[in-house]
Scaffold this active site. Structure first.
Site, PDB file in Angstrom:
ATOM      1  N   ARG A   1       0.808  -1.225   0.000  1.00  0.00           N
ATOM      2  CA  ARG A   1       0.000   0.000   0.000  1.00  0.00           C
ATOM      3  C   ARG A   1       0.838   1.271   0.000  1.00  0.00           C
ATOM      4  O   ARG A   1       0.297   2.371   0.055  1.00  0.00           O
ATOM      5  CB  ARG A   1      -0.928  -0.005   1.232  1.00  0.00           C
ATOM      6  CG  ARG A   1      -1.903  -1.167   1.226  1.00  0.00           C
ATOM      7  CD  ARG A   1      -2.531  -1.361   2.583  1.00  0.00           C
ATOM      8  NE  ARG A   1      -1.538  -1.768   3.585  1.00  0.00           N
ATOM      9  CZ  ARG A   1      -1.817  -2.006   4.866  1.00  0.00           C
ATOM     10  NH1 ARG A   1      -3.049  -1.854   5.306  1.00  0.00           N
ATOM     11  NH2 ARG A   1      -0.870  -2.381   5.702  1.00  0.00           N
TER      12      ARG A   1
ATOM     13  N   HIS B   1       5.413   3.954   7.610  1.00  0.00           N
ATOM     14  CA  HIS B   1       3.973   4.179   7.444  1.00  0.00           C
ATOM     15  C   HIS B   1       3.243   3.695   8.689  1.00  0.00           C
ATOM     16  O   HIS B   1       3.659   2.733   9.336  1.00  0.00           O
ATOM     17  CB  HIS B   1       3.440   3.473   6.184  1.00  0.00           C
ATOM     18  CG  HIS B   1       3.489   1.979   6.256  1.00  0.00           C
ATOM     19  ND1 HIS B   1       2.395   1.219   6.587  1.00  0.00           N
ATOM     20  CD2 HIS B   1       4.509   1.109   6.069  1.00  0.00           C
ATOM     21  CE1 HIS B   1       2.745  -0.061   6.576  1.00  0.00           C
ATOM     22  NE2 HIS B   1       4.020  -0.150   6.274  1.00  0.00           N
TER      23      HIS B   1
HETATM   24 CO    CO Z   1       5.238  -1.733   6.753  1.00  0.00          CO
END
Ligand code: CO
Length: 216
Positions: A43, A95
């Site tokens: 992602r 992230h």
């Molecule tokens: Co990660």
């Protein structure tokens, strides 16, 4: 696999329609100004997030965006990017909700990956009180994701490839960011280091402002 080949044909045609010489120009040389060190998470695609085309960003990704002095893969990428491509900016990007960070926080017996994530577990122990103050597990993981980026920036800056570049007078800045899966936004963690003398003061300041932001 059929889907991939079909997508590829359509993509190449689209790129040629936009710029007929696009592939020919790129085939001669790449001159990216950025090196991205990010997580392997599907992602978090480097180019797309920051709107860069092929040829504009050199990329290294691994689970939980770690920089280790013994990782020849990562360090070879860094060396090539700095010494040959002469990138000006390196961006270590973590992230929120990172599965690698979550696994390091709650070590289960997952085999080889536990060894890879060990340094994040050590980091979590060092900041135990701050992590225990979190309102829930997801907040705890997000806190550790940010701590991890600041730590990786510091480790990278202390590496000989980066230090030698600065000693040669090469212009090079190492930055730390965190990406939000929920809103698609990249947050600057305020740890942009352009000289060896900045490593300690700037990473300490970034850590301090991270703690203050969460603790209020
Ligand atoms: Co990660």
């Amino acid at each position: 696999m059929d889907r991939l080949f079909q997508n590829n044909l359509a993509w190449a045609a689209r790129m040629r329609a936009e710029d007929p010489a696009f592939f020919e120009d790129l085939a001669h040389q790449q001159t990216p100004r950025y090196l991205w060190i990010g997580c392997s998470d599907s992602r978090v695609p480097a180019n797309e997030i920051v709107g860069l085309k092929p040829g504009e960003v050199f990329v290294h990704r691994n689970v939980a965006n770690l920089v280790m002095h013994t990782d020849f893969n990562c360090l070879s990428v860094v060396q090539y990017a700095v010494e040959v491509l002469k990138v000006r900016q390196i961006v270590v990007t973590g992230h929120y909700g990172c599965g690698g960070v979550r696994a390091a926080l709650h070590p289960a017996d997952m085999g080889l990956i536990d060894n890879w994530l060990h340094s994040i577990s050590v980091l979590a122990k060092r900041h135990r009180a701050f992590l225990e103050d979190a309102r829930d597990e997801s907040d705890q993981i997000d806190r550790l994701c940010e701590l991890n980026v600041i730590e990786q920036v510091r480790i990278l800056c202390e590496n000989s490839v980066i230090r030698h570049a600065w000693l040669r007078g090469q212009e090079l800045t190492v930055n730390g960011c965190v990406y939000g899966l929920r809103d698609g936004l990249l947050k600057d963690l305020g740890v942009s280091i352009s000289a060896e003398s900045e490593i300690e003061p700037k990473s300490s300041r970034a850590l301090q402002s991270l703690l203050e932001r969460y603790l209020g």
